[in-house]
Design an enzyme around this catalytic site. Structure first.
Site, PDB file in Angstrom:
ATOM      1  N   SER A  24       0.802  -1.226   0.000  1.00 22.13           N
ATOM      2  CA  SER A  24       0.000   0.000   0.000  1.00 22.13           C
ATOM      3  C   SER A  24       0.838   1.280   0.000  1.00 22.13           C
ATOM      4  CB  SER A  24      -0.974  -0.013   1.175  1.00 22.13           C
ATOM      5  OG  SER A  24      -1.901  -1.061   0.997  1.00 22.13           O
ATOM      6  N   LYS A  75      -8.605  -6.793  10.522  1.00 20.42           N
ATOM      7  CA  LYS A  75      -9.781  -6.398   9.730  1.00 20.42           C
ATOM      8  C   LYS A  75     -11.120  -6.628  10.435  1.00 20.42           C
ATOM      9  CE  LYS A  75      -8.036  -6.855   5.054  1.00 20.42           C
ATOM     10  NZ  LYS A  75      -8.477  -7.343   3.759  1.00 20.42           N
ATOM     11  N   ASN A  96     -11.419  -2.743   5.554  1.00 15.79           N
ATOM     12  CA  ASN A  96     -10.007  -2.537   5.207  1.00 15.79           C
ATOM     13  C   ASN A  96      -9.640  -1.056   5.079  1.00 15.79           C
ATOM     14  OD1 ASN A  96     -11.158  -1.837   2.769  1.00 15.79           O
ATOM     15  ND2 ASN A  96      -9.818  -3.117   1.518  1.00 15.79           N
ATOM     16  N   ASP A 111     -12.501  -4.186  -0.937  1.00 15.46           N
ATOM     17  CA  ASP A 111     -12.013  -5.349  -1.695  1.00 15.46           C
ATOM     18  C   ASP A 111     -12.982  -5.781  -2.794  1.00 15.46           C
ATOM     19  OD1 ASP A 111      -9.583  -5.613  -0.402  1.00 15.46           O
ATOM     20  OD2 ASP A 111     -10.363  -6.975   1.127  1.00 15.46           O
ATOM     21  N   ALA A 137     -13.465 -20.175   0.817  1.00 20.47           N
ATOM     22  CA  ALA A 137     -14.580 -19.610   1.599  1.00 20.47           C
ATOM     23  C   ALA A 137     -14.059 -18.783   2.776  1.00 20.47           C
ATOM     24  CB  ALA A 137     -15.473 -20.743   2.093  1.00 20.47           C
ATOM     25  N   GLY A 138     -12.896 -18.141   2.588  1.00 24.97           N
ATOM     26  CA  GLY A 138     -12.340 -17.294   3.651  1.00 24.97           C
ATOM     27  C   GLY A 138     -12.784 -15.849   3.495  1.00 24.97           C
ATOM     28  N   GLY A 139     -12.017 -14.949   4.103  1.00 20.07           N
ATOM     29  CA  GLY A 139     -12.361 -13.524   4.071  1.00 20.07           C
ATOM     30  C   GLY A 139     -12.370 -12.964   2.658  1.00 20.07           C
ATOM     31  N   ARG A 161     -12.491 -26.673   0.663  1.00 12.30           N
ATOM     32  CA  ARG A 161     -11.989 -27.879   1.323  1.00 12.30           C
ATOM     33  C   ARG A 161     -12.872 -28.211   2.519  1.00 12.30           C
ATOM     34  NH1 ARG A 161      -6.080 -27.231   3.719  1.00 12.30           N
ATOM     35  NH2 ARG A 161      -7.183 -25.592   4.852  1.00 12.30           N
TER      36      ARG A 161
HETATM   37  P1  ATR Z   1      -8.358 -15.202   3.215  1.00 17.00           P
HETATM   38  O1  ATR Z   1      -8.813 -14.120   4.141  1.00 17.00           O
HETATM   39  O2  ATR Z   1      -7.122 -14.844   2.436  1.00 17.00           O
HETATM   40  O3  ATR Z   1      -9.450 -15.688   2.316  1.00 17.00           O
HETATM   41  P2  ATR Z   1      -8.630 -17.454   5.006  1.00 17.00           P
HETATM   42  O4  ATR Z   1      -9.815 -16.843   5.646  1.00 17.00           O
HETATM   43  O5  ATR Z   1      -7.602 -18.091   5.859  1.00 17.00           O
HETATM   44  O6  ATR Z   1      -7.840 -16.397   4.142  1.00 17.00           O
HETATM   45  O7  ATR Z   1      -9.148 -18.510   3.906  1.00 17.00           O
HETATM   46  C1  ATR Z   1      -8.265 -19.286   3.171  1.00 17.00           C
HETATM   47  C2  ATR Z   1      -9.043 -20.116   2.148  1.00 17.00           C
HETATM   48  O8  ATR Z   1      -8.094 -20.920   1.435  1.00 17.00           O
HETATM   49  C3  ATR Z   1     -10.035 -21.081   2.747  1.00 17.00           C
HETATM   50  O9  ATR Z   1     -11.069 -21.303   1.809  1.00 17.00           O
HETATM   51  C4  ATR Z   1      -9.186 -22.350   2.914  1.00 17.00           C
HETATM   52  O10 ATR Z   1      -9.919 -23.544   2.975  1.00 17.00           O
HETATM   53  P3  ATR Z   1     -10.500 -24.060   4.410  1.00 17.00           P
HETATM   54  O11 ATR Z   1     -11.703 -23.216   4.707  1.00 17.00           O
HETATM   55  O12 ATR Z   1     -10.842 -25.468   4.156  1.00 17.00           O
HETATM   56  O13 ATR Z   1      -9.389 -23.884   5.399  1.00 17.00           O
HETATM   57  C5  ATR Z   1      -8.394 -22.322   1.627  1.00 17.00           C
HETATM   58  N1  ATR Z   1      -7.148 -23.076   1.691  1.00 17.00           N
HETATM   59  C6  ATR Z   1      -5.991 -22.694   2.256  1.00 17.00           C
HETATM   60  N2  ATR Z   1      -5.054 -23.662   2.109  1.00 17.00           N
HETATM   61  C7  ATR Z   1      -5.628 -24.666   1.419  1.00 17.00           C
HETATM   62  C8  ATR Z   1      -5.187 -25.950   0.955  1.00 17.00           C
HETATM   63  N3  ATR Z   1      -3.938 -26.362   1.156  1.00 17.00           N
HETATM   64  N4  ATR Z   1      -6.065 -26.735   0.293  1.00 17.00           N
HETATM   65  C9  ATR Z   1      -7.335 -26.306   0.067  1.00 17.00           C
HETATM   66  N5  ATR Z   1      -7.820 -25.109   0.488  1.00 17.00           N
HETATM   67  C10 ATR Z   1      -6.975 -24.304   1.152  1.00 17.00           C
END
Ligand code: ATR
Length: 286
Positions: A24, A75, A96, A111, A137-139, A161
């Site tokens: 940034s 965040k 953010n 974002d 399905a993360g942030g 996953r």
């Molecule tokens: P962000 O805010 O960057 O989205 P996060 O909230 O930690 O980070 O989410 C990471 C995402 O990447 C999740 O969907 C995670 O899957 P899980 O919910 O099953 O943990 C996925 N992810 C990270 N490493 C992975 C891996 N080795 N294989 C499959 N999915 C992965």
């Protein structure tokens, strides 16, 4: 530049822990210089235990910051501490960008805007589609899903996953969003207009599953919010199959636009020069 010696610079920050690798300052520094504005943008490393004090000082006017960016791991915490959070940030569940507004701390999340603006730039018309497959399905996924719904996608298929996390998102966003196991991604791609990777998968060589993107609808597009490397394994795979792809660096650049405008009063432009500057910055690994 100051017109008089008394003029006060506008100051903004990025807070995170760690914050060393934030791009940034490069982005905002480029715009401050380009538009010859009298201001600064600085990195401040704030450990989670000190966050409350920093935000309290900001709110009480104990600092002269106009606002700033908030990155990991703050965040969600700052979302809870802000006086006013807009609807976008509420839906995403994280903020953010913050700014002081008549003594109150206002916050938003840019974002989702950045995601869409990047594709508007690289692939105009990308949002004519209806079906999207989102991996993760993360942030970051929450921002992408919000953006897709705003742009009119009516069938958003989240594959993750951990199925339970995908379900949480589907529940959060309503009937246009469904949850699936990662293994279903290839099947769900049939007839889809867009594929988005929001996971860190592919950062280690060989760790992504083979995906057949050719089953997508004509004109299908593959994008990745990961931008290091610029051509991620997902993008390379799509290219090898003759499917259009768009890299995610522009999401980082565009998400910075609304904040800059709020703090410094000028809407900045995302240029090729800025893109090259950030790429060079990443290559030097500073
Ligand atoms: P962000 O805010 O960057 O989205 P996060 O909230 O930690 O980070 O989410 C990471 C995402 O990447 C999740 O969907 C995670 O899957 P899980 O919910 O099953 O943990 C996925 N992810 C990270 N490493 C992975 C891996 N080795 N294989 C499959 N999915 C992965």
């Amino acid at each position: 530049m100051p017109s008089t010696v008394d003029e006060i610079p506008t100051r903004a920050f990025v807070i995170g822990y760690p914050v060393k690798h934030s791009r940034s300052p490069t982005i905002h520094g480029y715009w401050l210089k380009k538009y010859a504005l009298f201001g600064s943008y600085e990195k401040i490393e704030i450990a989670p235990g000190r966050l409350g004090d920093f935000i309290a000082a900001l709110k009480s006017g104990g600092t002269d910051y106009a606002g700033g960016n908030v990155t990991l791991p703050h965040k969600e915490s700052v979302f809870a501490m802000a006086d006013r959070v807009d609807e976008t940030a509420r839906l995403i569940g994280a903020i953010n960008t913050v700014w002081m507004d008549e003594g109150r701390l206002a916050a938003t999340n840019t974002d989702a805007y950045g995601f869409a603006a990047n594709l508007d730039d690289l692939r105009p018309g990308w949002d004519k589609g209806k079906i999207a497959v989102v991996l993760g399905a993360g942030g970051a996924s929450r921002a992408v899903v919000h953006s897709l719904l705003e742009r009119g996608f009516s069938d958003v298929r989240i594959c993750n996953r951990t199925l339970e996390r995908a379900r949480e998102l589907a529940d959060r966003f309503g009937s246009h969003v469904t949850a699936h196991e990662s293994a279903a991604a290839s099947e769900l791609l049939a007839g889809a207009d867009l594929f988005v990777n929001t996971t860190s998968l592919g950062l280690a060589p060989g760790d992504i599953p083979a995906i057949d993107f050719t089953v997508m609808a004509p004109g299908g597009l593959v994008t990745d919010i990961v931008y290091v490397p610029l051509k991620t394994p997902f993008l390379a795979m799509a290219e090898d199959q003759g499917i259009a792809s768009a890299d995610g660096l522009g999401m980082l650049l565009h998400q910075a636009v609304p904040g800059f405008e709020i703090w410094f009063g000028r809407r900045p432009e995302v240029t090729d020069e800025l893109r090259r500057l950030v790429i060079a910055d990443m290559e030097t690994g500073r």
